[in-house]
Design a protein around this motif. Sequence first.
Motif, mmCIF file in Angstrom:
data_model
loop_
_atom_site.group_PDB
_atom_site.id
_atom_site.type_symbol
_atom_site.label_atom_id
_atom_site.label_comp_id
_atom_site.label_asym_id
_atom_site.label_seq_id
_atom_site.Cartn_x
_atom_site.Cartn_y
_atom_site.Cartn_z
ATOM 1 N N CYS A 193 0.873 -1.174 0.000
ATOM 2 C CA CYS A 193 0.000 0.000 0.000
ATOM 3 C C CYS A 193 0.907 1.219 0.000
ATOM 4 C CB CYS A 193 -0.919 -0.003 1.211
ATOM 5 S SG CYS A 193 -2.096 1.369 1.217
ATOM 6 N N ALA A 194 0.944 1.948 -1.101
ATOM 7 C CA ALA A 194 1.937 3.011 -1.222
ATOM 8 C C ALA A 194 1.535 4.040 -2.263
ATOM 9 C CB ALA A 194 3.293 2.415 -1.608
ATOM 10 N N ARG A 243 -6.369 -3.334 0.076
ATOM 11 C CA ARG A 243 -5.718 -2.770 1.262
ATOM 12 C C ARG A 243 -5.555 -1.280 1.018
ATOM 13 N NH1 ARG A 243 -4.085 0.243 4.489
ATOM 14 N NH2 ARG A 243 -2.004 0.261 5.433
ATOM 15 N N GLY A 244 -6.504 -0.511 1.555
ATOM 16 C CA GLY A 244 -6.540 0.920 1.307
ATOM 17 C C GLY A 244 -7.952 1.329 0.942
ATOM 18 N N THR A 293 -16.235 -4.482 -9.099
ATOM 19 C CA THR A 293 -16.246 -3.176 -8.435
ATOM 20 C C THR A 293 -15.135 -3.172 -7.388
ATOM 21 O OG1 THR A 293 -18.594 -2.773 -8.799
ATOM 22 C CG2 THR A 293 -17.577 -1.632 -6.950
ATOM 23 N N ILE A 294 -14.254 -2.183 -7.483
ATOM 24 C CA ILE A 294 -13.107 -2.105 -6.581
ATOM 25 C C ILE A 294 -13.473 -1.240 -5.384
ATOM 26 C CG2 ILE A 294 -10.680 -1.467 -6.367
ATOM 27 C CD1 ILE A 294 -10.463 -1.826 -9.408
ATOM 28 N N VAL A 295 -13.390 -1.847 -4.197
ATOM 29 C CA VAL A 295 -13.780 -1.169 -2.959
ATOM 30 C C VAL A 295 -12.626 -1.224 -1.965
ATOM 31 C CG1 VAL A 295 -16.211 -1.725 -3.325
ATOM 32 C CG2 VAL A 295 -14.787 -3.249 -1.949
ATOM 33 N N GLY A 296 -12.706 -0.351 -0.962
ATOM 34 C CA GLY A 296 -11.663 -0.296 0.047
ATOM 35 C C GLY A 296 -12.008 -1.078 1.294
ATOM 36 N N GLU A 297 -11.181 -0.874 2.326
ATOM 37 C CA GLU A 297 -11.285 -1.651 3.551
ATOM 38 C C GLU A 297 -12.149 -0.975 4.619
ATOM 39 O OE1 GLU A 297 -7.207 -1.981 4.821
ATOM 40 O OE2 GLU A 297 -6.891 0.185 4.652
#
Length: 404
Positions: free
Chosen positions: A21-22, A301-302, A342-346
């Motif tokens: 995660c960067a 992760r993010g 669908t891209i989702v976060g944490e």
Amino acid sequence: MNRYIKKIIHEVHEQSTDPICAYIYDLEGIQQHVRNMVKTMPKQTNLFYAIKANPDKRIIQALLPYVKGFEVASIGELKKVRDVSKSVPILFGGPGKKDYELEMAMKENISYIHVESLLELRKLIMLAKKRDKHIHVLLRMNVRTKTLPKTNISMGGRPSQFGIDEQLMEEALSILKERENTHVHLKGFHFHSLSNNMQAALHVEMIHHYLQKVEQWKHAYGLNINVINAGGGFGVSYDETPGFDWPLFTSLLAQSEAVQNLGDTQLFFEPGRFIVADFGYYVTEVIDIKMSVDRCFAVIRGGTHHNRLPASWGHNHPFSVVPLARWPYPFQRPEINNSNVTIVGELCTPKDRLYEDADVKRMRVGDAIVFEKSGAYCWTISHHDFLGHPHPDFYYITEGNQYE
């Protein structure tokens, strides 16, 4: 995507067992971009960087040799620039300047303060006299015009908290001429009417309108104008729409009779997004892939606590998938092929989404997703500490494709 970005991702991934995660900022790319921008600018113009787009100290340092100066909108931003240079020219804007901010601006030798209201002007006159400090100001004007390009964000040409309505021009000038004012000097005007405009020709028309207004005011009120700040607002596309054509813009400016007739008056531009957006990458690792009813979700992760721009603007943020080999588990690695996801976060909120129904060829848990065009308004506008997740790491590409 720069091949070197993939190399960094693989090296960073190999050095840690934690999910990657960067943020990766290409400082060398930013410098080359700005050098190219400045090359095509007419001699009467100057380029400033609005650090609100990304106030990372390393970016400020990288830009220092190539821009005329920096635009700030708070004392916090002012301190970041002064930590890098004690003498570089600074423009200070923002609609809610407090007394201590105006005093600090004087102490730190701001080149120009953008005055946003009649009250702010009166306060500045009082404080400058009290400190016996001479200050140069640009009046930020809210002008009515039908030539403004249509964008998602407009700050001028309509009721706004930004700037002084042009109907109040005479009152502003009368305040400056009052006997009490011995230290505040009008040097010009500031205009910043919109954000993320994609239309170069219309942007030139808008600047022509600004220049015409200033000419009218010069003749009507006998003003000697040194600076016209035309703001920023140059657009970056986050989809297939063409972005702002800077070479066309500067070519049209160079051909403009109004610009050629500026004489000793300087025309400033203060872009932020346009300078840095394309040179930042938000890299995250896929933690889970799951089906819900008939839809597929990839959990990363993010999320929006690191990159809030997609949620803020309501767009799908462009990305690429970088395959990573590591899979330390004894069970099958989840993956999707030729499918929508669908891209989702944490975060524990349904608003933590970065891309809705993306069409991907292949994505596996443990692969990296690289959100491109993440150099501006991504990390710094985000709610970093919501739920207490760790912050991302930061890496910088320097000369010769080295990274730190």
